[in-house]
Design an enzyme around this catalytic site. Structure first.
Site, PDB file in Angstrom:
ATOM      1  CB  THR A   1      -5.052   6.952  -2.084  1.00 22.91           C
ATOM      2  OG1 THR A   1      -3.832   7.590  -1.694  1.00 22.91           O
ATOM      3  CG2 THR A   1      -6.166   7.971  -2.107  1.00 22.91           C
ATOM      4  CB  CYS A   2      -1.107   3.896   0.333  1.00 22.76           C
ATOM      5  SG  CYS A   2      -1.526   4.189   2.053  1.00 22.76           S
ATOM      6  CG  PHE A   3      -3.456   0.625   3.095  1.00 21.34           C
ATOM      7  CD1 PHE A   3      -2.717  -0.545   2.949  1.00 21.34           C
ATOM      8  CD2 PHE A   3      -2.941   1.635   3.884  1.00 21.34           C
ATOM      9  CE1 PHE A   3      -1.499  -0.691   3.580  1.00 21.34           C
ATOM     10  CE2 PHE A   3      -1.721   1.499   4.519  1.00 21.34           C
ATOM     11  CZ  PHE A   3      -0.984   0.325   4.365  1.00 21.34           C
TER      12      PHE A   3
ATOM     13  N   GLY B   1       0.805  -1.213   0.000  1.00 20.12           N
ATOM     14  CA  GLY B   1       0.000   0.000   0.000  1.00 20.12           C
ATOM     15  C   GLY B   1       0.840   1.264   0.000  1.00 20.12           C
TER      16      GLY B   1
END
Length: 1068
Positions: free
Chosen positions: A1035-1037, A729
């Site tokens: 947003t990374c996950f 992520g």
């Protein structure tokens, strides 16, 4: 005593033998001396006689010139006999005087005894005179062979000796046959025929050929009108005298008609000779003679390639000048040209070798090339061009062109969408394409009805074979041939209509049957299809979008839809039925021809749609079966993926791409297994210097390390680690942020196009010292995103993606077609120059491009010295293409090379061959289709006590489907995943999966899920009213953090505000 007697006897015998031998030697010496003396005396006597004879000849001419003695026929005859008796090379001047004396005698008025030809009527002198004139004329021929017409003195001698030949091979100028002597004409004519027969046996035509070649094988002929007329008249006399016998026609064709561009020179210099050719109907006689296959082959073998081409050019030029004969003898004419081209084709080679020579028209040629003809090749080429000129094409294709296509209302062109050039045009276009009247549909669709063995079909097929043979033989002027064949706007549509009518049912079935038959009839039908494809492909390649879509030049949109469907099926059948696997020679050429035309149409459709939805797909192809065959290495499956991947649904191709990537990861050991773990690369990144740190740490990594697992640890400016462990992520966030920064136009690595604001490399990126290394790094990062299936919202200009895919290396690539994707206004301005009716020179343009570069005006020359070369009507097309090529290629050549190098180090270019340019954009940025909320709901994971039946979750899905419009749903998706477009294969392939988590506190106080928070969330128990807090995301996950709101209206308002402000991590 006895021994002494014997000794004296032996000595006596020896002396006697020696004396005999000495006497014998003396006799031999005396005999040799006598012979030598005789030879010397004979030589001296001969020299004396020759000297005396030459003196007599000189005295005769001196006396004649001084007027001391009057010439008569008998004195000329006698002096000629003497001169011929002693004639050597040094007697050229005396022979010249003799010729002038003979010709002078023939000019005398009413003096029969002076006329040299009068001796032919003398009973005693007829035979000696005949022998003498034959010798004189042959000496004249021998001298002609070595003369150079471009030298003034030699030119005068050429005229003299030709006059001799002209005078004594025809009675028309003889004064002796005028008046009462008319009765003598038949006998004297037979004498002339006898003389011509003798000259022919000695090699008369070879002499004339050498003379013509020396005088005409150059850009400007050195033969005067009179000289050329004389030579051609002489060459024609034996043919006429022999009543156009095969032997004389053969000699005439081999030696005279094979002289480079002789018909061009005759037409310009001596129209009288052209009139003679028409009077004797020579073209028809040539055509009929060559229609005998053995005669045609014999002539080709005698001439070899270079001179066969010259003969071909002269025959074509004659056909162009004799339209009536061409029309009447079209079948034989076409057969003759095809046979000659086929002979040359046998020696045309595709590449250089020790056995080949370069020819300016044929290319690499395995026969000897006469380089002396190179100077005249432009004229020969100009003659050949008549074959694909409008007049000859109209005459040969008369049966096709005379067909009247049904009249119809012109179809309005599809409107160019303002948002994106790849969007669908208006639906009315497709309605019109399939709701036409029956009469029009009969033309556009295969209907059959014409017997393939009918004379009309056979004729059209043979003409197509001729032009197809020309295309494969005249390799260096192939484009000229294609351009000529496409010049008549109605030829190709009518040829398509003709093809549609062939066979009982027409269309595809007939040609598929031809592929399985090896008959001449089948080969001719396939040649027709091949010619149609080659010409149509060339036409569509050179037409711009305005001509294709708006003006609909040559083909209407409906016809392109029908043709593309036919071609798509034909190529599919050739591959899937196994025909391509065993194809070679003509069948393989046919495949590449049809496939080339198909792909030009497909790429044009990808750039700007003209076909209906699912037009290119094959409904009868099962993707599962195809993938099974690919696994087994079946040829037909591999060919299908190589040549026409577009027949496979896009989703299946994306699945195949992902499978290919997964297999490579397994092979490189990048996937975790029960027995091994992949190597992990750890990097530390400062958020404030994300691009610089990422560039420094990743650019030196080996390619396999970049393809592998990369773990990112973020630190703040003080060097303190941020909380959280990267399980893909954080790397996703890092990659997205890096890509967002490098593609930001403010950095000036990339610029946006005018209008639709799509990205392409900035021509002024050199302001960055290491800009090329940066481009390579960017290429690797984008490649990594595609490799991992991470979608990034980066819209590229289609010409940029075209170069990434390598399309610009195709011979069918046209820079001008891609120009609208860079600057539509600039494209309109350039095409307006193309359509400018006046003199383009008045516009004051040069072959250069002036550009404002950071406040300074810089002049770029499109070609060396271009700024001093004006744009004219002749070079305006070149100017347009040069300008387009400069803007999209030359200006960013280095940047493109660096980016492609980086991108291809991660993504094998062969993997992308199965995608079109718009599909590659979708591969990078996700699907541009409407978000499928059901699919998203199905693949959502819930945390913190949320579940699919939770009140807040039900409200969320209801708000997204009912209250939000499409644009807001896209904004929501971007809010939680950083990309506004859904994954290509659906949300099942979103990594990490989309998740929603119930939160109670702000992000900086959030410690994750606890038992209390989960229970409170599950039973909708709130610690306090979260009405003042906004939804946030990681947003990374792909994680949405949602407070446990008490009212649906609050959720709707807060969510709408959050996505519109794109709060992300900032607010909570």
């Amino acid at each position: 005593m006895f021994s002494a007697s014997q000794s004296s006897k032996s000595e006596f015998l020896d002396k006697a033998r020696q004396a005999r031998e000495e006497r014998k030697g003396q006799k031999e010496r005396e005999k040799a001396a006598t012979q030598i003396q005789a030879l010397v005396r004979r030589y001296l006597c001969r020299c004396q006689l020759q000297k005396q004879t030459r003196k007599e000849v000189d005295d005769y001419f001196q006396a004649s010139e001084a007027g001391a003695s009057k010439r008569n026929a008998l004195s000329i005859f006698r002096i000629a006999r003497k001169l011929l008796f002693v004639y050597r090379q040094e007697d050229k001047l005396r022979f010249e005087k003799l010729c002038r004396a003979i010709l002078g005698s023939m000019e005398a008025e009413n003096e029969s005894k002076v006329w040299y030809v009068s001796l032919a009527l003398s009973k005693d002198l007829t035979i000696p005179w005949l022998k003498q004139i034959k010798d004189i004329l042959w000496v004249s021929c021998q001298l002609l062979k070595n003369l150079k017409p471009d030298i003034l003195q030699d030119n005068k001698l050429v005229t003299l000796y030709l006059t001799m030949l002209v005078t004594f091979t025809d009675t028309s100028t003889w004064r002796i046959v005028r008046g009462k002597g008319e009765a003598l004409r038949p006998a004297l004519t037979r004498i002339c025929e006898n003389i011509m027969g003798h000259l022919n046996q000695k090699g008369f035509y070879s002499i004339l050929q050498i003379l013509l070649t020396n005088g005409l094988s150059r850009t400007r002929p050195s033969l005067s009108k009179g000289t050329l007329t004389a030579i051609f008249t002489l060459s024609l006399r034996p043919v006429i005298a022999a009543h156009f016998s095969d032997n004389l026609l053969r000699s005439f064709l081999i030696h005279i008609m094979s002289v480079p561009a002789i018909i061009t020179h005759l037409n310009v210099l001596t129209p009288e000779c052209m009139a003679t050719i028409q009077t004797h109907d020579l073209l028809r006689k040539f055509i009929l003679f060559l229609s005998q296959e053995e005669q045609c082959l014999d002539i080709c073998v005698c001439l070899e390639g270079s001179h066969t081409l010259c003969l071909l050019g002269n025959l074509i030029h004659l056909g162009y000048l004799n339209e009536r004969v061409l029309e009447e003898e079209a079948n034989h004419f076409v057969k003759d040209l095809t046979d000659m081209l086929s002979y040359c084709q046998g020696y045309v080679s595709q590449k250089k070798s020790n056995l080949t020579h370069w020819h300016p028209v044929l290319g690499w040629f395995s026969q000897t090339v006469d380089y002396g003809l190179n100077e005249s090749m432009p004229l020969v080429t100009k003659q050949l061009q008549n074959l694909w000129g409008a007049l000859v094409i109209r005459t040969l294709f008369n049966d096709v062109l005379s067909k009247k296509l049904e009249s119809q209302e012109p179809t309005p062109p599809p409107q160019q969408p303002s948002t994106s050039q790849n969007n669908l045009p208006v639906k009315n276009l497709f309605k019109r394409a399939f709701q036409k009247s029956a009469s029009v549909r009969n033309i556009l669709k295969p209907v059959g009805g014409k017997r393939v063995d009918s004379a009309e079909v056979q004729k059209v097929c043979s003409i197509c074979v001729l032009y197809q043979t020309a295309l494969s033989t005249l390799t260096q002027i192939r484009l000229q041939i294609l351009t000529g064949l496409t010049y008549l706007g109605d030829l190709l549509p009518k040829l398509w209509a003709f093809i549609c009518e062939l066979g009982p049912q027409g269309g595809l079935k007939l040609f598929m049957e031809c592929l399985n038959n090896d008959t001449d009839e089948s080969k001719q039908l396939l040649a027709m299809l091949m010619l149609f494809c080659d010409c149509s492909r060339h036409l569509i390649t050179i037409l711009d979008d305005i001509e294709v879509y708006e003006e609909q030049t040559s083909f209407k949109i409906e016809e392109l839809i029908t043709i593309s469907s036919f071609l798509n099926t034909f190529v599919y059948k050739m591959i899937w039925d196994g025909i391509l696997e065993n194809a070679k020679g003509e069948k393989l050429e046919l495949f590449h021809s049809v496939h080339g035309w198909l792909m030009v149409l497909y790429e044009r459709d990808c750039r700007r749609r003209f076909s209906p939805d699912d037009h290119w797909l094959r409904k009868d192809l099962k993707p599962s079966l195809l993938f099974q065959e690919l696994e087994k290495g079946k040829k037909r499956a591999q060919f299908l993926l190589q040549y026409i991947p577009h027949v496979i649904p896009h989703k299946n191709r994306v699945l195949l791409f992902r499978n290919i990537v997964t297999k490579e990861k397994e092979n490189l050991g990048l996937v975790e297994t029960s027995s091994a773990s992949p190597h992990v690369t750890h990097i530390t990144i400062r958020r404030s210097r994300m691009l610089e740190d990422g560039y420094d740490q990743l650019r030196r990594l080996p390619v396999n390390s970049i393809k592998g697992v990369i773990r990112v640890k973020f630190v703040n400016d003080l060097g303190v680690d941020e909380a959280g462990i990267d399980q893909d992520g954080v790397f996703k966030e890092f990659l997205e942020e890096i890509i967002k920064k490098v593609f930001n136009p403010a950095l000036n690595l990339f610029k946006t196009t005018s209008g639709n604001e799509r990205l392409y490399p900035s021509p002024t990126s050199y302001i960055h010292e290491n800009h090329l290394q940066l481009f390579e790094f960017v290429g690797k990062m984008l490649g990594k995103a595609v490799y991992e299936g991470i979608v990034v919202d980066v819209p590229f200009a289609s010409f940029f993606l075209s170069q990434v895919l390598g399309h610009h290396h195709s011979i069918f690539y046209s820079s001008i077609d891609e120009l609208p994707s860079l600057d539509s206004e600039f494209y309109k301005n350039l095409t307006s120059i193309k359509r400018y009716d006046g003199d383009v020179g008045d516009l004051g343009l040069t072959l250069s491009y002036d550009e404002d570069v950071m406040g300074q005006l810089v002049c770029h020359e499109l070609i060396p010295g271009g700024k001093s070369m004006p744009v004219t009507n002749e070079n305006k097309i070149s100017y347009i293409h040069l300008m387009a090529h400069f803007r999209m290629h030359t200006q960013i050549k280095e940047q493109m090379a660096a980016f492609i190098r980086g991108f291809r180090s991660i993504i094998n270019p062969e993997w992308l061959h199965m995608f079109s340019i718009p599909e590659v954009q979708r591969l990078v940025s996700g699907d541009n289709a409407e978000i499928d909320l059901d699919d998203l709901k199905k693949h959502t994971v819930y945390y913190g006590g949320f579940h699919s039946s939770h009140r807040v979750i039900i409200w969320l899905w209801d708000i997204l489907s009912s209250d939000f419009n499409a644009e807001e749903r896209a904004m929501f998706l971007k809010f939680v995943t950083s990309c506004s477009r859904p994954p290509l294969l659906g949300f099942a392939y979103l990594k990490p999966p989309f998740s929603i988590r119930c939160v109670e506190v702000s992000d900086d106080q959030d410690t994750g899920d606890t038992l209390g928070s989960v229970l409170r969330g599950f039973f909708t128990i709130r610690k306090r009213e979260p009405g003042g807090r906004l939804p946030t995301s990681s947003t990374c996950f792909n994680l949405l953090k949602l407070p446990n709101y008490s009212k649906k209206s609050i959720l709707r308002d807060k969510l709408r505000y959050a996505i519109s402000m794109n709060t992300g991590f900032e607010l909570s």
